[in-house]
Design an enzyme around this catalytic site. Structure first.
Site, PDB file in Angstrom:
ATOM      1  N   CYS A   1       0.882  -1.450  -0.266  1.00 34.22           N
ATOM      2  CA  CYS A   1      -0.118  -0.114   0.261  1.00 34.22           C
ATOM      3  C   CYS A   1       0.907   1.562  -0.346  1.00 34.22           C
ATOM      4  O   CYS A   1       0.820   1.901  -0.695  1.00 34.22           O
ATOM      5  CB  CYS A   1      -0.775   0.338   1.115  1.00 34.22           C
TER       6      CYS A   1
ATOM      7  N   HIS B   1       0.932   4.992  -1.730  1.00 36.16           N
ATOM      8  CA  HIS B   1       0.195   6.340  -1.667  1.00 36.16           C
ATOM      9  C   HIS B   1       1.212   7.523  -0.214  1.00 36.16           C
ATOM     10  O   HIS B   1       0.956   7.565   0.707  1.00 36.16           O
ATOM     11  CB  HIS B   1      -1.142   5.869  -0.514  1.00 36.16           C
TER      12      HIS B   1
ATOM     13  N   ARG C   1     -11.499  -1.009  -0.899  1.00 34.55           N
ATOM     14  CA  ARG C   1     -11.580  -0.351  -1.668  1.00 34.55           C
ATOM     15  C   ARG C   1      -9.662  -1.233  -1.443  1.00 34.55           C
ATOM     16  O   ARG C   1      -9.145  -1.039  -2.456  1.00 34.55           O
ATOM     17  CB  ARG C   1     -10.726   0.655  -1.261  1.00 34.55           C
TER      18      ARG C   1
ATOM     19  N   CYS D   1      -7.334  -2.950  -4.471  1.00 36.40           N
ATOM     20  CA  CYS D   1      -6.221  -2.415  -4.691  1.00 36.40           C
ATOM     21  C   CYS D   1      -5.133  -3.663  -5.095  1.00 36.40           C
ATOM     22  O   CYS D   1      -4.084  -3.959  -5.219  1.00 36.40           O
ATOM     23  CB  CYS D   1      -5.724  -1.450  -3.312  1.00 36.40           C
TER      24      CYS D   1
END
Length: 293
Positions: free
Chosen positions: A208, A212, A250, A254
């Site tokens: 992740c 991000h 979500r 992802c």
């Protein structure tokens, strides 16, 4: 504001890409392992704020609630125009009707929450010492249903849980995210979620944080990657009109994008991830059911 595209960074050899991401995370003080093994949740949050504040000094902290929109003034203007007359208002209205419709015993969802459910969503997820697990807002809603003789909704059912929370979370609009990690057991769950956020997985070997943290603000094809700070403040979201997406849905998306087998929405793994994910947005205001591209 100068940004590079995610594609440009991915064009480099695998070893070079790994070095870029490694340096970015090390600069934020957020590498799992020796650099932050003993960091507290608040130290993690402050590291992230410092990292993004240094990388993008022109973006105000409070604007991170807008995600990728904070990096694009044109997209922000379009967003505000859409939110003046949101095309999904009928969905939120239906959620309000669900929230206010009494159970068979005459009680409503409001009876299960302090202040009738107003200004409570920002306290979720929380760690429940009695059950030794993270409790999400959706879990609390299902607990309310079963306590009043109703069947629990499926966690990822958009037509029930999704629509209901599309309204229920708006009751906390403006509330500051207020996640607490207060003891060793809660810290352990938080750290599991943090590990999931930074751990590489899938055939693409991404985490992740690859998108991000290290590449937040950069372009992935035509889209800008949003920073982790602020991401948990505005769910559910509506994309392309009335297409409702929840936060944990979500997560599933992802994981599929990086070719990793996802966990189920409502799983312990995703609940712990949401616990970490929400904590790092502490102090930012909630605004549920908003438009996203």
């Amino acid at each position: 504001m100068k940004t590079t595209t995610f594609r440009e960074s991915q064009a480099k050899p695998p070893k070079a890409r790994g070095k870029i991401i490694l340096l970015a995370l090390a600069g934020a003080g957020l590498l799992l392992g020796a650099l932050n093994a003993s960091a507290s949740p608040e130290q993690d949050r402050q590291h992230l704020l410092h990292y993004f504040g240094t990388k993008y000094p022109d973006i105000k902290h409070e604007n991170y609630v807008y995600g990728a929109l904070a990096f694009d003034p044109d997209a922000m203007a379009q967003y505000k125009s859409i939110m003046d007359f949101p095309p999904f208002s009928s969905v939120v209205d239906h959620g309000k009707k669900m929230w206010e419709t009494p159970f068979k015993n005459g009680k409503t969802y409001a009876s299960c929450f302090p202040n009738g459910g107003k200004d409570v969503a920002g306290n979720y997820p929380y760690f429940d010492d009695k059950t030794n697990r993270v409790v999400t807002f959706e879990m609390a809603i299902n607990a309310c249903r079963t306590a009043n003789g109703e069947e629990a909704f499926k966690y990822n059912d958009k037509k029930t849980m999704g629509v209901l929370t599309a309204y229920a979370r708006t009751l906390s609009d403006g509330m500051l995210m207020n996640i607490k990690v207060q003891d060793a057991a809660a810290t352990a769950a938080y750290n599991v979620g943090k590990d999931m956020f930074f751990k590489r997985r899938g055939q693409l070997n991404f985490s992740c944080a690859s998108c991000h943290v290290a590449n937040a603000g950069n372009h992935l094809r035509s889209e800008v990657l949003s920073p982790v700070v602020g991401q948990a403040t505005h769910w559910p979201v509506f994309r392309g009109g009335e297409k409702l997406f929840t936060l944990q849905e979500r997560y599933v998306g992802c994981n599929k994008m990086i070719r990793s087998v996802p966990f189920a929405p409502g799983s312990v793994e995703y609940n712990d991830l949401e616990y970490f994910h929400s904590y790092v947005s502490n102090g930012l205001p909630l605004e549920a059911s908003v438009f996203r591209k």
